[in-house]
Design a protein around this motif. Structure first.
Motif, PDB file in Angstrom:
ATOM      1  N   TYR A  25       0.833  -1.201   0.000  1.00  0.00           N
ATOM      2  CA  TYR A  25       0.000   0.000   0.000  1.00  0.00           C
ATOM      3  C   TYR A  25       0.868   1.252   0.000  1.00  0.00           C
ATOM      4  O   TYR A  25       0.580   2.223  -0.718  1.00  0.00           O
ATOM      5  N   ASP A  26       1.922   1.268   0.820  1.00  0.00           N
ATOM      6  CA  ASP A  26       2.805   2.434   0.868  1.00  0.00           C
ATOM      7  C   ASP A  26       3.419   2.725  -0.508  1.00  0.00           C
ATOM      8  O   ASP A  26       3.653   3.883  -0.862  1.00  0.00           O
ATOM      9  N   LEU A  27       3.669   1.663  -1.288  1.00  0.00           N
ATOM     10  CA  LEU A  27       4.288   1.835  -2.608  1.00  0.00           C
ATOM     11  C   LEU A  27       3.282   2.215  -3.689  1.00  0.00           C
ATOM     12  O   LEU A  27       3.587   3.009  -4.580  1.00  0.00           O
ATOM     13  N   SER A  28       2.075   1.620  -3.609  1.00  0.00           N
ATOM     14  CA  SER A  28       1.103   1.807  -4.699  1.00  0.00           C
ATOM     15  C   SER A  28      -0.140   2.583  -4.299  1.00  0.00           C
ATOM     16  O   SER A  28      -0.938   2.953  -5.160  1.00  0.00           O
ATOM     17  N   HIS A  29      -0.325   2.812  -2.987  1.00  0.00           N
ATOM     18  CA  HIS A  29      -1.539   3.446  -2.463  1.00  0.00           C
ATOM     19  C   HIS A  29      -2.797   2.689  -2.895  1.00  0.00           C
ATOM     20  O   HIS A  29      -3.849   3.278  -3.161  1.00  0.00           O
ATOM     21  N   SER A  30      -2.677   1.357  -2.916  1.00  0.00           N
ATOM     22  CA  SER A  30      -3.804   0.503  -3.285  1.00  0.00           C
ATOM     23  C   SER A  30      -3.631  -0.866  -2.618  1.00  0.00           C
ATOM     24  O   SER A  30      -2.506  -1.343  -2.437  1.00  0.00           O
ATOM     25  N   TYR A  31      -4.768  -1.473  -2.251  1.00  0.00           N
ATOM     26  CA  TYR A  31      -4.750  -2.813  -1.658  1.00  0.00           C
ATOM     27  C   TYR A  31      -5.062  -3.902  -2.690  1.00  0.00           C
ATOM     28  O   TYR A  31      -5.200  -5.073  -2.325  1.00  0.00           O
ATOM     29  N   THR A  32      -5.140  -3.548  -3.961  1.00  0.00           N
ATOM     30  CA  THR A  32      -5.566  -4.502  -4.981  1.00  0.00           C
ATOM     31  C   THR A  32      -4.645  -5.715  -5.063  1.00  0.00           C
ATOM     32  O   THR A  32      -5.108  -6.872  -5.057  1.00  0.00           O
ATOM     33  N   VAL A  33      -3.345  -5.489  -5.158  1.00  0.00           N
ATOM     34  CA  VAL A  33      -2.403  -6.603  -5.327  1.00  0.00           C
ATOM     35  C   VAL A  33      -2.418  -7.543  -4.126  1.00  0.00           C
ATOM     36  O   VAL A  33      -2.540  -8.768  -4.288  1.00  0.00           O
ATOM     37  N   PRO A  34      -2.290  -7.054  -2.873  1.00  0.00           N
ATOM     38  CA  PRO A  34      -2.314  -8.001  -1.746  1.00  0.00           C
ATOM     39  C   PRO A  34      -3.620  -8.770  -1.619  1.00  0.00           C
ATOM     40  O   PRO A  34      -3.615  -9.937  -1.228  1.00  0.00           O
ATOM     41  N   ILE A  35      -4.745  -8.151  -1.969  1.00  0.00           N
ATOM     42  CA  ILE A  35      -6.020  -8.860  -1.891  1.00  0.00           C
ATOM     43  C   ILE A  35      -6.077  -9.972  -2.942  1.00  0.00           C
ATOM     44  O   ILE A  35      -6.527 -11.092  -2.667  1.00  0.00           O
ATOM     45  N   LEU A  36      -5.614  -9.691  -4.153  1.00  0.00           N
ATOM     46  CA  LEU A  36      -5.586 -10.708  -5.198  1.00  0.00           C
ATOM     47  C   LEU A  36      -4.672 -11.868  -4.818  1.00  0.00           C
ATOM     48  O   LEU A  36      -5.029 -13.045  -5.006  1.00  0.00           O
ATOM     49  N   VAL A  37      -3.493 -11.562  -4.287  1.00  0.00           N
ATOM     50  CA  VAL A  37      -2.572 -12.612  -3.859  1.00  0.00           C
ATOM     51  C   VAL A  37      -3.216 -13.464  -2.771  1.00  0.00           C
ATOM     52  O   VAL A  37      -3.092 -14.699  -2.763  1.00  0.00           O
TER      53      VAL A  37
END
Length: 428
Positions: free
Chosen positions: A391-403
Motif C-alpha cells: 500500500y505504501d508503494l502503490s496506495h492501493s490494496y488490490t495486489v495483496p487482496i488478489l494474492v
C-alpha cells in the motif's frame, strides 16, 4: 476385591456434567481474552501511527510479528504441554499477554511497541492458544468438531466485543490507558481460566465424550479398529512422514497469507473510502460476529458433513469473499464482506484442529498442532506487513487482496488432495 471395585467405578458414567466441557470453557476464555485484545490492534493503528510518525507498513509489522509468534511458538508450547500438561503452560502465557499490554502502554518509541506488543503478546498467545485448544481435542472424539468450535468461539466473541470497546476507550482515556486497562483485565481473568485445563480424560480416569468403558469387540471388527482412546495416535516424528501433515501445513500457510490482512487493514481501507474510525471498528466486530457463527454452527455441522469437506468449503468461501472485497466500496458491501469472511474464517479456525486430531490422534496432538501452526505463523508474518508495504508503494490494496485470494484457492486444492485415515463418525 479392590481390583473389581475399581473396574466397576471406572465403568460408570464419568459424571453428570462431563469435565470436558470445563476444558472447553477454559479454552473459550483463553481465546476470548488473548485474541480479543490482540485483535484490537486495528483500533490502535491510527494513534500509534500518529504518535510514532510511522508508515502503515511499519505499524503493520507489529501485528504481523505478534501473529507470527503466537502461532509459531506452538511448536515449543505444544511439546511442553504434551509433557507437563497444558495448565501451567497456558497460565504463563496468559500472564505474559497481560504484562505485554501493560508495558505497551508505557512505550516511548516504535521499537518498544515491537518488543512489548509484538513479542510480548506474541509469546503470551504462543504459550496459551495451542496447549488449551489441543487439550479440547483429547476430551472429545464423536463431538470433536462441535467442542472445538465452542472453544475457539471465544476468538469470535472477543473480536466482536474488544475492538469497539478499545475504540471507545481510546476516545475517552487515550491509547496508553486503554492498553493498561486491557492488560489488567487479562491478568485478572486469563491465568485463572487456565487452571481448569486438564491434559486428557485418561488423567481423570474418564473416556472422551463422557462415555462409559467401551465393550470388548472381536478382533478384526470395525469397532475394534475405531479410535476410542484420546491417547492413541502418531508421534510428531511419525506425522512428519505423512502426506496429510504437509498438505495441512501447506493449506494453513497459504490461507494465512491473506487471513489476517483484514484485521490489520480493513479499518484503514474503510477510512480511505470515506468512512469513520467507528465504522472501521464495527467491521472488525462484524468479522467477529460472522466467525462466532462459523465456530458454533459449522463446527457442529462438520461432525455430520465431514471435517475435510467442511474445511475445504471454508477456504473456498474465503477465496470468494476476498474477491468480493476488491469491489467493496459501499457500506453494505463492506458489511457483507466482514460477516461472510468472518463466517469462513471462524469455520477454518474451528475445523483445522479437529481435522488434525482426526488424522493423527491425540497422543501428541499439542506437538503436531504446534508445528502445523508455524505455517499459520509464517503466513501471518508475511501477509499484513507486506500488504502495508504494498500500500505504501502503490496506495492501493488490490495486489495483496488478489494474492490472498489465489493463496486461499491453493489451500482448497491441498485439502481436496488430503486423505483422512478414518471415517468421520456422526455425532450422537
Amino acid at each position: 476385591m479392590r481390583h473389581i471395585s475399581t473396574e466397576l467405578k471406572y465403568a460408570r458414567p464419568a459424571a453428570h456434567i462431563f469435565y470436558g466441557w470445563a476444558v472447553v470453557a477454559s479454552a473459550f476464555v483463553v481465546s476470548l481474552l488473548g485474541f480479543g485484545v490482540a485483535y484490537t490492534f486495528s483500533s490502535f493503528f491510527p494513534p500509534l501511527q500518529q504518535t510514532f510518525a510511522a508508515t502503515r507498513g511499519g505499524i503493520s509489522f507489529v501485528f504481523a510479528l505478534s501473529g507470527f509468534l503466537y502461532f509459531s511458538l506452538g511448536a515449543v508450547s505444544g511439546p511442553l504441554a504434551d509433557r507437563f500438561g497444558p495448565r501451567w503452560v497456558t497460565f504463563a502465557g496468559m500472564l505474559c499477554v497481560g504484562v505485554g499490554m501493560l508495558l505497551t502502554s508505557q512505550a516511548q518509541a516504535l521499537w518498544q511497541v515491537y518488543v512489548t506488543y509484538g513479542i510480548g503478546i506474541g509469546v503470551g498467545m504462543g504459550f496459551s492458544y495451542t496447549p488449551s485448544l489441543a487439550a479440547v481435542q483429547r476430551w472429545f472424539v464423536r463431538r470433536r468438531g462441535f467442542a472445538s468450535g465452542m472453544a475457539v468461539a471465544g476468538i469470535g466473541i472477543g473480536t466482536l466485543l474488544f475492538p469497539p470497546l478499545a475504540t471507545w476507550l481510546i476516545g475517552v482515556v487515550g491509547w496508553r490507558a486503554t492498553y493498561g486497562i486491557l492488560g489488567i483485565v487479562t491478568i485478572l481473568i486469563g491465568p485463572a481460566a487456565a487452571l481448569l485445563l486438564v491434559h486428557s480424560p485418561q488423567r481423570r480416569g474418564l473416556l472422551p465424550d463422557g462415555d462409559q468403558e467401551p465393550e470388548v469387540s472381536m478382533p478384526g471388527s470395525a469397532e475394534a479398529k475405531a479410535p476410542t482412546n484420546a491417547e492413541d495416535g502418531l508421534t510428531l516424528g511419525q506425522a512428519l512422514h505423512t502426506n496429510a501433515f504437509w498438505l495441512l501445513y501447506a493449506a494453513s500457510f497459504a490461507s494465512s497469507l491473506g487471513l489476517f490482512i483484514p484485521f490489520a487493514h480493513l479499518p484503514a481501507y474503510a477510512h480511505d473510502h470515506g468512512f469513520s474510525a467507528g465504522f472501521g471498528a464495527l467491521l472488525i466486530s462484524l468479522i467477529g460476529i460472522g466467525s462466532t457463527g462459523g465456530r458454533f454452527l459449522l463446527g457442529h455441522g462438520a461432525d455430520r458433513l465431514g471435517l475435510r469437506l467442511s474445511l475445504q468449503g471454508m477456504f473456498l468461501g474465503m477465496t470468494v469473499m476476498l474477491l468480493w472485497w476488491l469491489a467493496a466500496m459501499s457500506a453494505w458491501a463492506l458489511v457483507i464482506f466482514a460477516l461472510l469472511f468472518g463466517l469462513c474464517y471462524g469455520g477454518f479456525v474451528a475445523l483445522l484442529p479437529a481435522l488434525t486430531a482426526l488424522c493423527f490422534g491425540g497422543r501428541r496432538i499439542s506437538s503436531i498442532m504446534g508445528v502445523i501452526f508455524t505455517g499459520v505463523g509464517v503466513g501471518t508474518l508475511l501477509g499484513p506487513g507486506l500488504a502495508g508495504t504494498m500500500y505504501d508503494l502503490s496506495h492501493s490494496y488490490t495486489v495483496p487482496i488478489l494474492v490472498s485470494a489465489v493463496a486461499n484457492l491453493v489451500a482448497v486444492l491441498c485439502i481436496w488432495r488430503l486423505k483422512t485415515p478414518t471415517q468421520q463418525k456422526p455425532a450422537a
